[in-house]
Design a protein around this motif. Structure first.
Motif, PDB file in Angstrom:
ATOM      1  N   ILE A 201      60.893 -63.968 -97.670  1.00 48.13           N
ATOM      2  CA  ILE A 201      60.464 -65.368 -97.643  1.00 48.13           C
ATOM      3  C   ILE A 201      61.186 -66.123 -96.538  1.00 48.13           C
ATOM      4  CG2 ILE A 201      60.468 -67.533 -98.953  1.00 48.13           C
ATOM      5  CD1 ILE A 201      60.189 -65.779-101.484  1.00 48.13           C
ATOM      6  N   PHE A 202      62.477 -65.835 -96.374  1.00 47.13           N
ATOM      7  CA  PHE A 202      63.249 -66.536 -95.349  1.00 47.13           C
ATOM      8  C   PHE A 202      62.684 -66.275 -93.954  1.00 47.13           C
ATOM      9  CE2 PHE A 202      66.550 -66.620 -92.105  1.00 47.13           C
ATOM     10  CZ  PHE A 202      67.072 -67.898 -92.270  1.00 47.13           C
ATOM     11  N   PHE A 203      62.477 -65.003 -93.620  1.00 46.28           N
ATOM     12  CA  PHE A 203      61.992 -64.676 -92.276  1.00 46.28           C
ATOM     13  C   PHE A 203      60.580 -65.196 -92.048  1.00 46.28           C
ATOM     14  CE2 PHE A 203      65.465 -61.545 -92.113  1.00 46.28           C
ATOM     15  CZ  PHE A 203      65.931 -61.803 -90.834  1.00 46.28           C
ATOM     16  N   ALA A 204      59.714 -65.079 -93.065  1.00 44.92           N
ATOM     17  CA  ALA A 204      58.345 -65.569 -92.918  1.00 44.92           C
ATOM     18  C   ALA A 204      58.322 -67.082 -92.720  1.00 44.92           C
ATOM     19  CB  ALA A 204      57.527 -65.188 -94.155  1.00 44.92           C
ATOM     20  N   ALA A 205      59.111 -67.801 -93.518  1.00 40.23           N
ATOM     21  CA  ALA A 205      59.152 -69.260 -93.402  1.00 40.23           C
ATOM     22  C   ALA A 205      59.797 -69.693 -92.095  1.00 40.23           C
ATOM     23  CB  ALA A 205      59.920 -69.850 -94.592  1.00 40.23           C
ATOM     24  N   TYR A 206      60.851 -68.975 -91.704  1.00 43.53           N
ATOM     25  CA  TYR A 206      61.546 -69.332 -90.462  1.00 43.53           C
ATOM     26  C   TYR A 206      60.642 -69.156 -89.246  1.00 43.53           C
ATOM     27  CZ  TYR A 206      64.914 -69.291 -86.655  1.00 43.53           C
ATOM     28  OH  TYR A 206      65.578 -69.557 -85.473  1.00 43.53           O
ATOM     29  N   GLU A 207      59.958 -68.014 -89.193  1.00 49.23           N
ATOM     30  CA  GLU A 207      59.082 -67.752 -88.051  1.00 49.23           C
ATOM     31  C   GLU A 207      57.906 -68.730 -88.026  1.00 49.23           C
ATOM     32  OE1 GLU A 207      59.500 -65.796 -85.483  1.00 49.23           O
ATOM     33  OE2 GLU A 207      61.438 -65.176 -86.272  1.00 49.23           O
ATOM     34  N   SER A 208      57.429 -69.132 -89.212  1.00 46.86           N
ATOM     35  CA  SER A 208      56.318 -70.085 -89.270  1.00 46.86           C
ATOM     36  C   SER A 208      56.735 -71.481 -88.831  1.00 46.86           C
ATOM     37  CB  SER A 208      55.765 -70.151 -90.704  1.00 46.86           C
ATOM     38  OG  SER A 208      55.267 -68.891 -91.109  1.00 46.86           O
ATOM     39  N   ALA A 209      57.958 -71.873 -89.155  1.00 48.80           N
ATOM     40  CA  ALA A 209      58.428 -73.227 -88.833  1.00 48.80           C
ATOM     41  C   ALA A 209      59.071 -73.317 -87.461  1.00 48.80           C
ATOM     42  CB  ALA A 209      59.416 -73.696 -89.902  1.00 48.80           C
ATOM     43  N   ARG A 210      59.581 -72.190 -86.965  1.00 49.79           N
ATOM     44  CA  ARG A 210      60.338 -72.229 -85.719  1.00 49.79           C
ATOM     45  C   ARG A 210      59.488 -72.636 -84.519  1.00 49.79           C
ATOM     46  NH1 ARG A 210      61.346 -68.590 -81.724  1.00 49.79           N
ATOM     47  NH2 ARG A 210      60.144 -66.994 -82.837  1.00 49.79           N
ATOM     48  N   ARG A 211      58.287 -72.084 -84.421  1.00 46.06           N
ATOM     49  CA  ARG A 211      57.454 -72.380 -83.252  1.00 46.06           C
ATOM     50  C   ARG A 211      57.023 -73.839 -83.182  1.00 46.06           C
ATOM     51  NH1 ARG A 211      53.626 -66.931 -82.986  1.00 46.06           N
ATOM     52  NH2 ARG A 211      55.334 -65.464 -82.560  1.00 46.06           N
ATOM     53  N   PRO A 212      56.512 -74.434 -84.284  1.00 45.97           N
ATOM     54  CA  PRO A 212      56.150 -75.856 -84.210  1.00 45.97           C
ATOM     55  C   PRO A 212      57.343 -76.765 -83.920  1.00 45.97           C
ATOM     56  CG  PRO A 212      55.161 -74.839 -86.140  1.00 45.97           C
ATOM     57  CD  PRO A 212      56.129 -73.852 -85.586  1.00 45.97           C
ATOM     58  N   LEU A 213      58.561 -76.341 -84.356  1.00 48.98           N
ATOM     59  CA  LEU A 213      59.741 -77.183 -84.181  1.00 48.98           C
ATOM     60  C   LEU A 213      60.545 -76.841 -82.925  1.00 48.98           C
ATOM     61  CD1 LEU A 213      61.035 -77.230 -87.876  1.00 48.98           C
ATOM     62  CD2 LEU A 213      59.781 -79.037 -86.689  1.00 48.98           C
ATOM     63  N   ALA A 214      60.135 -75.797 -82.223  1.00 54.81           N
ATOM     64  CA  ALA A 214      60.901 -75.348 -81.055  1.00 54.81           C
ATOM     65  C   ALA A 214      61.019 -76.463 -80.011  1.00 54.81           C
ATOM     66  CB  ALA A 214      60.241 -74.127 -80.433  1.00 54.81           C
ATOM     67  N   GLY A 215      62.222 -76.613 -79.499  1.00 52.30           N
ATOM     68  CA  GLY A 215      62.460 -77.590 -78.432  1.00 52.30           C
ATOM     69  C   GLY A 215      62.717 -79.002 -78.911  1.00 52.30           C
ATOM     70  N   LEU A 216      62.500 -79.255 -80.186  1.00 51.53           N
ATOM     71  CA  LEU A 216      62.735 -80.600 -80.704  1.00 51.53           C
ATOM     72  C   LEU A 216      64.226 -80.869 -80.864  1.00 51.53           C
ATOM     73  CD1 LEU A 216      60.013 -80.959 -83.501  1.00 51.53           C
ATOM     74  CD2 LEU A 216      59.965 -81.914 -81.197  1.00 51.53           C
ATOM     75  N   GLN A 217      64.649 -82.057 -80.512  1.00 53.91           N
ATOM     76  CA  GLN A 217      66.023 -82.489 -80.732  1.00 53.91           C
ATOM     77  C   GLN A 217      65.998 -83.587 -81.794  1.00 53.91           C
ATOM     78  OE1 GLN A 217      68.857 -81.239 -79.637  1.00 53.91           O
ATOM     79  NE2 GLN A 217      67.816 -79.652 -78.435  1.00 53.91           N
ATOM     80  N   LEU A 218      66.214 -83.176 -83.018  1.00 55.98           N
ATOM     81  CA  LEU A 218      66.162 -84.102 -84.139  1.00 55.98           C
ATOM     82  C   LEU A 218      67.538 -84.713 -84.383  1.00 55.98           C
ATOM     83  CD1 LEU A 218      64.010 -81.783 -86.413  1.00 55.98           C
ATOM     84  CD2 LEU A 218      63.217 -83.749 -85.088  1.00 55.98           C
ATOM     85  N   PRO A 219      67.620 -85.850 -85.086  1.00 55.49           N
ATOM     86  CA  PRO A 219      68.916 -86.520 -85.302  1.00 55.49           C
ATOM     87  C   PRO A 219      69.957 -85.628 -85.957  1.00 55.49           C
ATOM     88  CG  PRO A 219      67.094 -87.949 -85.947  1.00 55.49           C
ATOM     89  CD  PRO A 219      66.495 -86.614 -85.646  1.00 55.49           C
ATOM     90  N   TRP A 220      69.521 -84.677 -86.813  1.00 60.93           N
ATOM     91  CA  TRP A 220      70.467 -83.846 -87.554  1.00 60.93           C
ATOM     92  C   TRP A 220      70.654 -82.467 -86.929  1.00 60.93           C
ATOM     93  CZ3 TRP A 220      65.964 -85.933 -89.520  1.00 60.93           C
ATOM     94  CH2 TRP A 220      64.852 -85.083 -89.512  1.00 60.93           C
ATOM     95  N   GLY A 221      69.984 -82.189 -85.796  1.00 56.43           N
ATOM     96  CA  GLY A 221      70.177 -80.898 -85.147  1.00 56.43           C
ATOM     97  C   GLY A 221      68.923 -80.443 -84.422  1.00 56.43           C
ATOM     98  N   THR A 222      68.948 -79.210 -83.917  1.00 54.92           N
ATOM     99  CA  THR A 222      67.828 -78.676 -83.164  1.00 54.92           C
ATOM    100  C   THR A 222      66.690 -78.270 -84.088  1.00 54.92           C
ATOM    101  OG1 THR A 222      68.662 -76.411 -83.260  1.00 54.92           O
ATOM    102  CG2 THR A 222      69.440 -77.787 -81.441  1.00 54.92           C
ATOM    103  N   GLY A 223      65.526 -78.000 -83.479  1.00 57.03           N
ATOM    104  CA  GLY A 223      64.382 -77.548 -84.251  1.00 57.03           C
ATOM    105  C   GLY A 223      64.630 -76.210 -84.907  1.00 57.03           C
ATOM    106  N   ASP A 224      65.322 -75.289 -84.209  1.00 53.39           N
ATOM    107  CA  ASP A 224      65.638 -73.982 -84.785  1.00 53.39           C
ATOM    108  C   ASP A 224      66.527 -74.120 -86.011  1.00 53.39           C
ATOM    109  OD1 ASP A 224      64.123 -72.709 -82.946  1.00 53.39           O
ATOM    110  OD2 ASP A 224      65.772 -71.877 -81.781  1.00 53.39           O
ATOM    111  N   ALA A 225      67.534 -74.998 -85.917  1.00 48.67           N
ATOM    112  CA  ALA A 225      68.430 -75.213 -87.055  1.00 48.67           C
ATOM    113  C   ALA A 225      67.673 -75.792 -88.241  1.00 48.67           C
ATOM    114  CB  ALA A 225      69.575 -76.143 -86.653  1.00 48.67           C
ATOM    115  N   THR A 226      66.762 -76.720 -87.965  1.00 49.24           N
ATOM    116  CA  THR A 226      65.956 -77.319 -89.028  1.00 49.24           C
ATOM    117  C   THR A 226      65.065 -76.282 -89.690  1.00 49.24           C
ATOM    118  OG1 THR A 226      65.932 -79.431 -87.833  1.00 49.24           O
ATOM    119  CG2 THR A 226      64.272 -79.120 -89.551  1.00 49.24           C
ATOM    120  N   ALA A 227      64.478 -75.403 -88.874  1.00 44.99           N
ATOM    121  CA  ALA A 227      63.646 -74.329 -89.423  1.00 44.99           C
ATOM    122  C   ALA A 227      64.470 -73.395 -90.301  1.00 44.99           C
ATOM    123  CB  ALA A 227      62.995 -73.543 -88.290  1.00 44.99           C
TER     124      ALA A 227
END
Length: 325
Positions: A201-227
């Motif tokens: 579940i972790f890898f499937a969810a991470y890979e699904s969320a990582r691409r849409p969030l890639a490159g984003l700089q959110l207030p609490w961290g990077t898109g990868d960290a958020t994913a």
């Protein structure tokens, strides 16, 4: 050995990094230990259990544990057992943390190297699949190896003022005498059963969320960290019922009626336990303590990083002083 090998890009030697990481982990475990005790108490409390205990300062007054909520659980523990009760089971928990991390790291590296030798240089598994296999194997080996410490942590956290075990050594002797070697591994099946689903579940969810969030700089961290955080929350929530089942099976045996929650139901196997909880408590019964479990992840990470950076800086500074002297 070269200067580059000795210093990891100005982040300390390997020994300093390991020492800083171990220190940070131990301190982090100590800080979040109260949340762990609260989570375990909430997981063990089922509908219909008798929940009274004697006050720490009196042998004649009994107070009820009044609610299922986290705040009420903290209040009842402090009122009935004292503030230090929030750290019950911390010694085996700290030992488990160190041993688990060492076994997990060693196994992960060994399995990864084995996969590379088996596959050769041209036919490699995808990185995600390789990480899944290595991570699941490392988690299973580390869980099985350190499981007796996990069981001891749960039993110490579950005992009230009526002490079931007076010391860690006494607990080991009592379990070996009364329950045999198998007693140290009560609940191992659901513990192992949750590893593969968690990783999947972790890898499937991470890979699904990582691409849409890639490159984003959110207030609490990077898109990868958020994913990563989102994937971790989803995976932990999905397998949490197995964690609860594990806790309830861990306190079975001849001492079952002596913990802070009296007449804990008698459970046998994983599936049977799930069915009984669903029948008696409904689906919510399988998720008692989940909010506390998710809540402790944030302070644990924050304390770990804060301590790691300062301990490493201190160790590096000491090394430089000795080198200069």
């Amino acid at each position: 050995m070269s200067e580059t090998d000795e210093r990891l890009k100005d982040e300390g030697s390997r020994l300093q990094v390991v020492a800083a990481g171990a220190t940070a982990g131990l301190i982090s475990r100590f800080v979040v230990a109260p949340l762990d005790v609260v989570k375990i108490r909430m997981q063990l409390r089922s509908t219909g259990t008798t929940t009274t205990t004697t006050l720490a300062s009196s042998s004649s007054t009994a107070l009820p544990y009044t609610s299922y909520g986290a705040y009420a659980t903290v209040r009842d523990i402090v009122t009935n057992e004292g503030l230090t009760a929030l750290w019950k089971g911390n010694v085996p928990a700290e030992l488990m943390y160190v041993a688990y991390a060492a076994v997990q790291f060693t196994t992960y590296r060994s399995v990864t190297m084995l996969l590379h030798r088996i596959q050769g240089t041209h036919q490699r598994l995808p990185h995600a699949a390789e990480s899944f296999v290595s991570g699941a194997t490392a988690g299973a080996v580390a869980t099985a190896t350190t499981y007796p410490l996990d069981l001891l942590r749960t039993r110490f956290a579950a005992q009230g003022n009526e002490r079931v075990y007076a010391s860690l050594r006494g607990a080991v002797r009592a379990i070996r005498r009364d329950e045999g070697a198998r007693g140290f591994f009560r609940g191992l099946s659901p513990a192992l059963a949750q590893i593969v689903p968690f990783m999947g579940i972790f890898f499937a969810a991470y890979e699904s969320a990582r691409r849409p969030l890639a490159g984003l700089q959110l207030p609490w961290g990077t898109g990868d960290a958020t994913a990563g955080v989102a994937a971790s929350v989803l995976a932990k929530s999905s397998v949490f019922p197995l964690d609860l089942v594990r806790k309830r099976i861990q306190v079975q045996g001849p001492t079952r009626s002596r913990y802070v929650y009296k007449n804990i139901p008698e459970y046998v196997g994983t599936l049977s336990t799930v069915r009984r909880i669903l029948a008696a408590e409904g689906i919510r019964g399988l998720y008692r303590g989940l909010p506390v479990s998710l809540l402790k992840a944030a302070p644990a990470s924050a304390v770990t990083m804060w301590t790691y950076e300062r301990v490493l800086k201190f160790l590096v500074g000491m090394g430089e002083e000795r080198g200069g002297g």
